[in-house]
Design an enzyme around this catalytic site. Structure first.
Site, PDB file in Angstrom:
ATOM      1  N   PRO A  64      -7.460   5.443  17.396  1.00  0.00           N
ATOM      2  CA  PRO A  64      -8.249   6.082  18.458  1.00  0.00           C
ATOM      3  C   PRO A  64      -7.495   6.043  19.772  1.00  0.00           C
ATOM      4  CG  PRO A  64      -9.097   3.879  17.978  1.00  0.00           C
ATOM      5  CD  PRO A  64      -8.032   4.148  16.972  1.00  0.00           C
ATOM      6  N   GLY A  69      -0.593   4.814  16.771  1.00  0.00           N
ATOM      7  CA  GLY A  69      -1.131   5.253  18.048  1.00  0.00           C
ATOM      8  C   GLY A  69      -0.115   6.054  18.838  1.00  0.00           C
ATOM      9  N   ARG A  70       0.532   5.379  19.809  1.00  0.00           N
ATOM     10  CA  ARG A  70       1.369   6.088  20.785  1.00  0.00           C
ATOM     11  C   ARG A  70       2.450   6.962  20.162  1.00  0.00           C
ATOM     12  NH1 ARG A  70       2.859   0.825  23.904  1.00  0.00           N
ATOM     13  NH2 ARG A  70       2.555   0.113  21.763  1.00  0.00           N
ATOM     14  N   ALA A  89      -8.166   7.470  23.734  1.00  0.00           N
ATOM     15  CA  ALA A  89      -8.962   8.225  24.709  1.00  0.00           C
ATOM     16  C   ALA A  89      -8.074   9.246  25.412  1.00  0.00           C
ATOM     17  CB  ALA A  89      -9.562   7.257  25.726  1.00  0.00           C
ATOM     18  N   LYS A 146     -12.703  -2.317  15.623  1.00  0.00           N
ATOM     19  CA  LYS A 146     -11.284  -2.386  16.008  1.00  0.00           C
ATOM     20  C   LYS A 146     -11.138  -3.464  17.070  1.00  0.00           C
ATOM     21  CE  LYS A 146      -7.330   0.349  17.514  1.00  0.00           C
ATOM     22  NZ  LYS A 146      -7.234   0.123  18.979  1.00  0.00           N
ATOM     23  N   CYS A 182     -10.579  -2.612  23.821  1.00  0.00           N
ATOM     24  CA  CYS A 182     -10.121  -1.913  25.029  1.00  0.00           C
ATOM     25  C   CYS A 182     -10.110  -2.864  26.222  1.00  0.00           C
ATOM     26  CB  CYS A 182     -10.998  -0.702  25.323  1.00  0.00           C
ATOM     27  SG  CYS A 182     -10.454   0.173  26.815  1.00  0.00           S
ATOM     28  N   ASN A 197      -2.186  -2.486  13.239  1.00  0.00           N
ATOM     29  CA  ASN A 197      -1.870  -1.503  14.286  1.00  0.00           C
ATOM     30  C   ASN A 197      -1.003  -2.168  15.363  1.00  0.00           C
ATOM     31  OD1 ASN A 197      -3.521  -0.642  17.233  1.00  0.00           O
ATOM     32  ND2 ASN A 197      -2.316   0.875  16.159  1.00  0.00           N
ATOM     33  N   GLY A 198      -0.038  -1.398  15.837  1.00  0.00           N
ATOM     34  CA  GLY A 198       0.784  -1.860  16.952  1.00  0.00           C
ATOM     35  C   GLY A 198       2.258  -1.590  16.739  1.00  0.00           C
ATOM     36  N   ASP A 199       2.807  -0.721  17.587  1.00  0.00           N
ATOM     37  CA  ASP A 199       4.254  -0.435  17.637  1.00  0.00           C
ATOM     38  C   ASP A 199       4.812   0.291  16.416  1.00  0.00           C
ATOM     39  OD1 ASP A 199       4.054  -1.909  19.969  1.00  0.00           O
ATOM     40  OD2 ASP A 199       4.894  -3.733  19.099  1.00  0.00           O
TER      41      ASP A 199
HETATM   42  C1  LIG Z   1      -3.677   6.593  25.841  1.00  0.00           C
HETATM   43  C2  LIG Z   1      -4.298   5.555  24.954  1.00  0.00           C
HETATM   44  C3  LIG Z   1      -5.661   5.586  24.722  1.00  0.00           C
HETATM   45  C4  LIG Z   1      -6.270   4.631  23.891  1.00  0.00           C
HETATM   46  N1  LIG Z   1      -7.609   4.716  23.651  1.00  0.00           N
HETATM   47  C5  LIG Z   1      -8.188   3.852  22.762  1.00  0.00           C
HETATM   48  C6  LIG Z   1      -9.555   4.006  22.384  1.00  0.00           C
HETATM   49  O1  LIG Z   1     -10.267   4.913  22.843  1.00  0.00           O
HETATM   50  N2  LIG Z   1     -10.054   3.099  21.493  1.00  0.00           N
HETATM   51  C7  LIG Z   1      -9.300   2.081  20.969  1.00  0.00           C
HETATM   52  O2  LIG Z   1      -9.804   1.313  20.150  1.00  0.00           O
HETATM   53  N3  LIG Z   1      -7.995   1.949  21.285  1.00  0.00           N
HETATM   54  C8  LIG Z   1      -7.424   2.812  22.154  1.00  0.00           C
HETATM   55  N4  LIG Z   1      -6.084   2.705  22.426  1.00  0.00           N
HETATM   56  C9  LIG Z   1      -5.282   1.696  21.716  1.00  0.00           C
HETATM   57  C10 LIG Z   1      -4.654   2.292  20.451  1.00  0.00           C
HETATM   58  O3  LIG Z   1      -5.640   2.684  19.516  1.00  0.00           O
HETATM   59  C11 LIG Z   1      -3.716   1.276  19.772  1.00  0.00           C
HETATM   60  O4  LIG Z   1      -4.463   0.148  19.412  1.00  0.00           O
HETATM   61  C12 LIG Z   1      -2.563   0.839  20.667  1.00  0.00           C
HETATM   62  O5  LIG Z   1      -2.001   1.944  21.352  1.00  0.00           O
HETATM   63  C13 LIG Z   1      -1.473   0.123  19.861  1.00  0.00           C
HETATM   64  O6  LIG Z   1      -0.959   0.955  18.852  1.00  0.00           O
HETATM   65  P1  LIG Z   1       0.453   1.762  19.042  1.00  0.00           P
HETATM   66  O7  LIG Z   1       1.486   0.749  19.384  1.00  0.00           O
HETATM   67  O8  LIG Z   1       0.674   2.460  17.745  1.00  0.00           O
HETATM   68  O9  LIG Z   1       0.246   2.707  20.190  1.00  0.00           O
HETATM   69  C14 LIG Z   1      -5.483   3.630  23.279  1.00  0.00           C
HETATM   70  C15 LIG Z   1      -4.105   3.592  23.523  1.00  0.00           C
HETATM   71  C16 LIG Z   1      -3.509   4.532  24.332  1.00  0.00           C
HETATM   72  C17 LIG Z   1      -2.018   4.497  24.560  1.00  0.00           C
END
Ligand SMILES: Cc1cc2nc3c(=O)[nH]c(=O)nc-3n(C[C@H](O)[C@H](O)[C@H](O)COP(=O)(O)O)c2cc1C
Length: 278
Positions: free
Chosen positions: A6, A207-208, A8, A124, A85, A183-185
């Site tokens: 997810p 995510g990112r 936002a 989450k 969050c 989840n993460g990186d």
């Molecule tokens: C722009 C942005 C918005 C995010 N919005 C949410 C959200 O609405 N709900 C949530 O549980 N995590 C949110 N996250 C966290 C991501 O779901 C994820 O846990 C986090 O980015 C780590 O994963 P990654 O390293 O693959 O990015 C958001 C992260 C980013 C960068």
């Protein structure tokens, strides 16, 4: 299962569909305020084929979360609770990562949702508020009958600094019977599958790395075409600018495109930038 986390401002229905086409096996909505949903101030948009879908709710009031879950379940395959969050907008009201400070209260909320909705409930989380309390939190949530816990391998205090601790996620998996998604990186689906296998998880969320780049899920995707497809499906101009910035990243003309995107005054301006092969 390798899915879209997810995010936002990004994981709207049109973007989820692009990621599904590229190989995402599950997707989460952007977080939705339970209070706003209950008051009719927001709605959940889904497309045909937008499944399996976890609709993510945030809030801290049990009654509002239960009612919101009742609304969300019509569109969702899973009702997900945000307990990760770090934004003060959420934590100041006891929602998001603030729930990690009170694992018992978090488990009670999860149990309330899971016992009242027709759809499976998931949560989450991060590893904890400022220390790794992940196993304890996951055990409580497991007892609360959640179907899945997705764990971002950082504490709330870490924000996005340091590295996600996948060993900690693996330890949580050993302690519970419900599904655990890591989840993460993660860089891409291959990286995700490797982590799932190494830590014996049930799935992982990207995510990112997926922002502006659905191809991380495996299938080659033309970023220009993908953005134009996203535009066809979306009316919000500020969201379009945000997505455009993300999709321009990594393209050979990225710098020129970014200048154009910043100056664009309407949707046709953005479309022209992505149609122009420069
Ligand atoms: C722009 C942005 C918005 C995010 N919005 C949410 C959200 O609405 N709900 C949530 O549980 N995590 C949110 N996250 C966290 C991501 O779901 C994820 O846990 C986090 O980015 C780590 O994963 P990654 O390293 O693959 O990015 C958001 C992260 C980013 C960068």
């Amino acid at each position: 299962m390798i899915g879209l986390a997810p995010m936002a401002g990004y994981t709207d229905a049109a973007f989820r569909m692009l990621c599904r086409k590229a190989g995402a096996e599950i997707a989460y909505t952007e977080m939705v305020s339970a209070e706003a949903l209950v008051r009719g101030k927001t709605e959940i948009m889904v497309r045909r084929g937008d499944s399996p879908l976890a609709v993510q709710l945030f809030g801290s009031r049990e009654r509002a979360l239960i009612e919101a879950a009742g609304i969300a379940e019509k569109k969702a395959d899973f009702i997900d609770l945000n307990a990760g969050c770090p934004s003060p907008d959420l934590t100041d009201t006891g929602a998001g990562a603030a729930l990690l400070r009170k694992p018992k209260a978090l488990a009670e909320l999860a149990a309330a949702i899971s016992s009242t909705t027709k759809k499976p409930a998931s949560v989450k989380i991060r590893l904890g508020w400022n220390s790794n309390d992940c196993v304890k939190i996951c055990k409580l949530l497991d007892k609360a009958d959640v179907t899945r816990i997705a764990i971002h391998g950082r504490t709330m205090k870490q924000g996005f600094s340091g590295k996600a601790d996948w060993k900690a996620i693996g330890k949580a998996k050993e302690a519970v019977t419900c599904e655990i998604y890591g989840n993460g990186d993660l860089r891409d689906a291959e990286d995700a599958r490797e982590k799932v296998a190494t830590f014996r998880l049930d799935g992982a969320l990207i995510g990112r790395a997926a922002l502006g780049n659905p191809a991380v899920f495996g299938k080659k995707t033309d970023k220009r075409k993908a953005f134009l497809e996203w535009m066809r499906d979306s009316a919000d101009f500020s969201a379009a600018k945000r997505q455009a910035m993300a999709f321009s990243r990594g393209l050979p003309e990225a710098k020129k495109m970014r200048n154009g995107i910043a100056r664009a005054e309407n949707a046709s301006g953005l479309k022209a930038i992505f149609s122009d092969k420069g």
